[in-house]
Design a protein around this motif. Sequence first.
Motif, PDB file in Angstrom:
ATOM      1  N   ALA A  74       0.315  -1.368   0.121  1.00  0.00           N
ATOM      2  CA  ALA A  74       0.096   0.037   0.553  1.00  0.00           C
ATOM      3  C   ALA A  74       1.039   1.215  -0.155  1.00  0.00           C
ATOM      4  CB  ALA A  74      -0.384  -0.034   1.455  1.00  0.00           C
ATOM      5  N   SER A  75      -0.144   2.145  -0.551  1.00  0.00           N
ATOM      6  CA  SER A  75       0.632   3.405  -0.090  1.00  0.00           C
ATOM      7  C   SER A  75       0.196   4.406   1.572  1.00  0.00           C
ATOM      8  CB  SER A  75       0.790   4.462  -1.234  1.00  0.00           C
ATOM      9  OG  SER A  75      -0.974   4.769  -1.536  1.00  0.00           O
ATOM     10  N   VAL A  76       1.388   5.164   1.634  1.00  0.00           N
ATOM     11  CA  VAL A  76       0.995   5.472   3.312  1.00  0.00           C
ATOM     12  C   VAL A  76       1.012   6.829   3.794  1.00  0.00           C
ATOM     13  CG1 VAL A  76       1.385   5.314   5.879  1.00  0.00           C
ATOM     14  CG2 VAL A  76       1.232   3.116   4.336  1.00  0.00           C
ATOM     15  N   VAL A  77       0.006   7.758   4.535  1.00  0.00           N
ATOM     16  CA  VAL A  77       0.152   8.979   4.592  1.00  0.00           C
ATOM     17  C   VAL A  77      -0.080   9.188   6.495  1.00  0.00           C
ATOM     18  CG1 VAL A  77      -1.242  11.146   4.450  1.00  0.00           C
ATOM     19  CG2 VAL A  77      -0.765  10.379   2.298  1.00  0.00           C
ATOM     20  N   GLY A  78       0.814   9.806   7.013  1.00  0.00           N
ATOM     21  CA  GLY A  78       0.347   9.267   8.313  1.00  0.00           C
ATOM     22  C   GLY A  78       0.492  10.470   8.919  1.00  0.00           C
ATOM     23  N   GLY A 104       8.675   5.464   5.070  1.00  0.00           N
ATOM     24  CA  GLY A 104       8.408   5.241   3.656  1.00  0.00           C
ATOM     25  C   GLY A 104       6.730   5.661   3.370  1.00  0.00           C
ATOM     26  N   ALA A 105       6.546   6.959   4.431  1.00  0.00           N
ATOM     27  CA  ALA A 105       5.256   7.016   4.660  1.00  0.00           C
ATOM     28  C   ALA A 105       5.366   7.845   3.122  1.00  0.00           C
ATOM     29  CB  ALA A 105       4.765   7.608   5.724  1.00  0.00           C
ATOM     30  N   GLN A 106       4.430   8.837   2.255  1.00  0.00           N
ATOM     31  CA  GLN A 106       4.409   9.197   1.125  1.00  0.00           C
ATOM     32  C   GLN A 106       5.171  11.305   1.944  1.00  0.00           C
ATOM     33  OE1 GLN A 106       1.170   9.619  -1.403  1.00  0.00           O
ATOM     34  NE2 GLN A 106       1.824  11.224  -2.292  1.00  0.00           N
ATOM     35  N   ALA A 107       3.971  10.743   3.153  1.00  0.00           N
ATOM     36  CA  ALA A 107       3.992  12.005   3.663  1.00  0.00           C
ATOM     37  C   ALA A 107       3.743  11.991   5.280  1.00  0.00           C
ATOM     38  CB  ALA A 107       2.425  12.863   3.044  1.00  0.00           C
ATOM     39  N   CYS A 108       3.434  12.799   6.399  1.00  0.00           N
ATOM     40  CA  CYS A 108       2.856  12.816   7.093  1.00  0.00           C
ATOM     41  C   CYS A 108       2.929  14.045   7.821  1.00  0.00           C
ATOM     42  CB  CYS A 108       4.489  11.887   8.358  1.00  0.00           C
ATOM     43  SG  CYS A 108       3.293  12.173  10.219  1.00  0.00           S
ATOM     44  N   LEU A 109       2.099  14.111   7.634  1.00  0.00           N
ATOM     45  CA  LEU A 109       0.766  15.543   8.420  1.00  0.00           C
ATOM     46  C   LEU A 109       1.048  16.002  10.365  1.00  0.00           C
ATOM     47  CD1 LEU A 109      -1.915  15.379   6.074  1.00  0.00           C
ATOM     48  CD2 LEU A 109      -0.075  16.228   5.856  1.00  0.00           C
ATOM     49  N   ASN A 110       1.517  16.672  10.220  1.00  0.00           N
ATOM     50  CA  ASN A 110       1.563  17.290  11.959  1.00  0.00           C
ATOM     51  C   ASN A 110      -0.038  17.761  12.126  1.00  0.00           C
ATOM     52  OD1 ASN A 110       2.337  18.713  14.465  1.00  0.00           O
ATOM     53  ND2 ASN A 110       3.835  19.485  13.718  1.00  0.00           N
ATOM     54  N   ARG A 111      -0.365  17.602  12.900  1.00  0.00           N
ATOM     55  CA  ARG A 111      -1.471  17.318  13.575  1.00  0.00           C
ATOM     56  C   ARG A 111      -1.571  18.990  14.379  1.00  0.00           C
ATOM     57  NH1 ARG A 111      -2.373  17.155  18.999  1.00  0.00           N
ATOM     58  NH2 ARG A 111      -1.172  15.117  19.875  1.00  0.00           N
ATOM     59  N   ARG A 112      -1.068  19.575  14.632  1.00  0.00           N
ATOM     60  CA  ARG A 112      -1.021  20.681  14.887  1.00  0.00           C
ATOM     61  C   ARG A 112      -0.751  22.126  14.677  1.00  0.00           C
ATOM     62  NH1 ARG A 112      -0.134  18.572  20.804  1.00  0.00           N
ATOM     63  NH2 ARG A 112       1.496  17.073  20.969  1.00  0.00           N
ATOM     64  N   THR A 113       0.163  22.550  13.385  1.00  0.00           N
ATOM     65  CA  THR A 113       0.034  22.714  12.420  1.00  0.00           C
ATOM     66  C   THR A 113      -0.592  22.339  11.479  1.00  0.00           C
ATOM     67  OG1 THR A 113       2.282  21.946  11.768  1.00  0.00           O
ATOM     68  CG2 THR A 113       2.678  22.654  13.774  1.00  0.00           C
ATOM     69  N   ASP A 114      -0.585  21.911  10.299  1.00  0.00           N
ATOM     70  CA  ASP A 114      -1.373  21.485   9.739  1.00  0.00           C
ATOM     71  C   ASP A 114      -2.790  20.873   8.932  1.00  0.00           C
ATOM     72  OD1 ASP A 114       0.781  21.021   7.752  1.00  0.00           O
ATOM     73  OD2 ASP A 114       1.561  19.326   8.752  1.00  0.00           O
ATOM     74  N   ASP A 115      -2.919  21.901   8.270  1.00  0.00           N
ATOM     75  CA  ASP A 115      -4.416  22.511   7.491  1.00  0.00           C
ATOM     76  C   ASP A 115      -4.874  20.443   7.054  1.00  0.00           C
ATOM     77  OD1 ASP A 115      -7.030  22.021   6.997  1.00  0.00           O
ATOM     78  OD2 ASP A 115      -6.762  24.355   5.958  1.00  0.00           O
ATOM     79  N   LEU A 116      -5.518  19.656   8.297  1.00  0.00           N
ATOM     80  CA  LEU A 116      -5.477  18.446   7.479  1.00  0.00           C
ATOM     81  C   LEU A 116      -6.385  18.065   6.428  1.00  0.00           C
ATOM     82  CD1 LEU A 116      -5.447  16.380  11.498  1.00  0.00           C
ATOM     83  CD2 LEU A 116      -3.444  17.018   9.312  1.00  0.00           C
TER      84      LEU A 116
END
Length: 327
Positions: A158-162, A177-189
């Motif tokens: 699979a492909s993964v975003v965290g 190996g995740a394609q991207a990981c989003l910071n829940r505190r600073t990113d516009d999820l």
Amino acid sequence: MLTNQDVEIVQAPVRELEDGEILIKMVWLQMDAAVRSWLDEGEGYLPAVKIGEPVRGGGMGRVIASKHPDVTVGMWCGGGLPGWQEYAIADGDSPIVNPYPPDWDVLFQLAVISSPAATAYFGLKELGELQPGDSVLVSAAAGSTGSVAVQTALNLGASVVGIAGSDEKCRWVEELGAQACLNRRTDDLAARLKELRPKGFDIYFDNVGGPILDLALRRLAIGGRVVIIGAISMYNQGGRPPGPSNYLNLINRQAKMVGYQGMAYVSRYDEAWNQMWEWKAENKMRYRTEMAHGLENCVDQLNMLFTGGNTGKAMVQLCEDPGPGPY
């Protein structure tokens, strides 16, 4: 949150062993979010810890005395939820007491195998019905179960975003190996998830519940699957947790949502464990530990799971490894 006023450290003599029992000198204790739920009254998949009992939890130690014919002094022994104590007596025949050779890779066993392996593997493969090419979203992706889930999904094609709680944690998830990981505190999820997967995610592997679960329900692909293995954002809130407002999207996306805890697959644990060891041998399974020392630090290490302070497996080391003996 658990506080140091909720627990006390007491000293008591270790009783004599009975036939079939073993005595374990605990070296490491593992901190799991489930520990917090076991301290609440009410129904659960295990009974609540009673006042006066050791706090329930997993760990690993050396067998320093044995009255069991198949468990020898010097072996590592884990499982059986020995709890927060320096010495544990266990029934050597119990199916949840697992002896290991003296040279076992104990930290891999604790950080990957003991709890995260079955939860991530069966949660994704069986309940999530993961297929190669699927798109997977993992919350708390830098934690012990989340990081194993990220790698499990990748290793299954699979492909993964965290989603994680800091830039440092996100870097770790992307190193896995995740394609991207989003910071829940600073990113516009909401905006970033739509940007990364305009057609939505096939699987959402949920460790946290709350607003992130609600957001993920909006970003499901047609036929999506939501696997709920924990709700660490809500365990300490008290009262009845609010339900997700976006659950009707399960209808719109012809999706399904299922709750799960790893003990449901206890008869098949070996399948998950063998796969994790195989991936480790192929350098496809990595882990980190967040280590403290001493029984007095158990409360802080447990609470770290709910404040987002840990990367990987939160643990407490009680003593130096005494080695394989003789003692």
